[in-house]
Design an enzyme around this catalytic site. Sequence first.
Site, mmCIF file in Angstrom:
data_model
loop_
_atom_site.group_PDB
_atom_site.id
_atom_site.type_symbol
_atom_site.label_atom_id
_atom_site.label_comp_id
_atom_site.label_asym_id
_atom_site.label_seq_id
_atom_site.Cartn_x
_atom_site.Cartn_y
_atom_site.Cartn_z
ATOM 1 N N GLU A 47 0.857 -1.182 0.000
ATOM 2 C CA GLU A 47 0.000 0.000 0.000
ATOM 3 C C GLU A 47 0.894 1.232 0.000
ATOM 4 O O GLU A 47 1.689 1.434 0.918
ATOM 5 C CB GLU A 47 -0.896 0.019 1.235
ATOM 6 C CG GLU A 47 -1.887 -1.118 1.288
ATOM 7 C CD GLU A 47 -2.681 -1.119 2.581
ATOM 8 O OE1 GLU A 47 -2.646 -0.097 3.306
ATOM 9 O OE2 GLU A 47 -3.311 -2.145 2.879
ATOM 10 N N ASP A 58 -5.385 8.489 10.811
ATOM 11 C CA ASP A 58 -4.027 8.043 11.089
ATOM 12 C C ASP A 58 -3.497 8.589 12.405
ATOM 13 O O ASP A 58 -3.799 9.712 12.803
ATOM 14 C CB ASP A 58 -3.093 8.455 9.946
ATOM 15 C CG ASP A 58 -3.435 7.745 8.654
ATOM 16 O OD1 ASP A 58 -3.601 6.511 8.711
ATOM 17 O OD2 ASP A 58 -3.550 8.398 7.608
#
Length: 259
Positions: A47, A58
């Site tokens: 990814e 995140d």
Amino acid sequence: MNKINRLFAENKDRKLLSLYFCAGCPSLEGTADVIRTMERRGIDMVEVGIPFSDPMADGPVIQNAATCALHNGMTLSIIFNQLKEIKDEVNIPLLLMGYLNPIMQYGIEEFCKSCVDSGVSGAIIPDLPFKDYLDYVKPVADRYDLRIIMLITPETSEERIRFIDEHTDGFIYMVSSAAITGTQKSFDEAKQEYFRRINGMNLRNPRMIGFGISNKQTLESSQSNAAGAIIGSKFVTLLSETGNADTALDKLFYALAND
């Protein structure tokens, strides 16, 4: 056949390992080398993170990596150019992972076309509403044979999980918790129950478990409850600390085998 589908079709008896890193961190020009190194060292799928100034899902590690990448001058156009240069060298599936804003600015049609031109097999867009995916993104992505991977969490209802399973292809990204990304020392009984519950649903798509995987316990727990595991923050930390993908992988493999 799309590389993501081929990977799962050809590895039903083997647990997979996918890694995330942010393009442009620690260096602007290092993207291709990191990917080449991952493939050489046996990583099954990669990814590639698109840096964004407001990565709401995140934790601090990936936020800092995104900030570093943006300071280094990384853009979505540069990512595509770098990936295009290694398109014919890399055989493992590559996915772009990023937020909707920069992708919309780039243009959905142009984004999907650029993915194909640069050898990208799929994309993960955490803040893409599922209705918008069905109405606007999926029809375009399907024309380019691009897989849009959707996420589920412990809070996702069974009805919605089955709806996602019905209308997506490739795999389902099974988030280990509803929290932001980051490492965890262990998966508690609540997470184990979540894993077992999803296992019992007998979904059509294979699943990969991500968020929090950083050591032997979390890796084995993930791989025993899904097709494989996705590691992000742990690898991003090691890559930032060492500045070298080979060294970072050495340290990662040690942690996964011993910690």
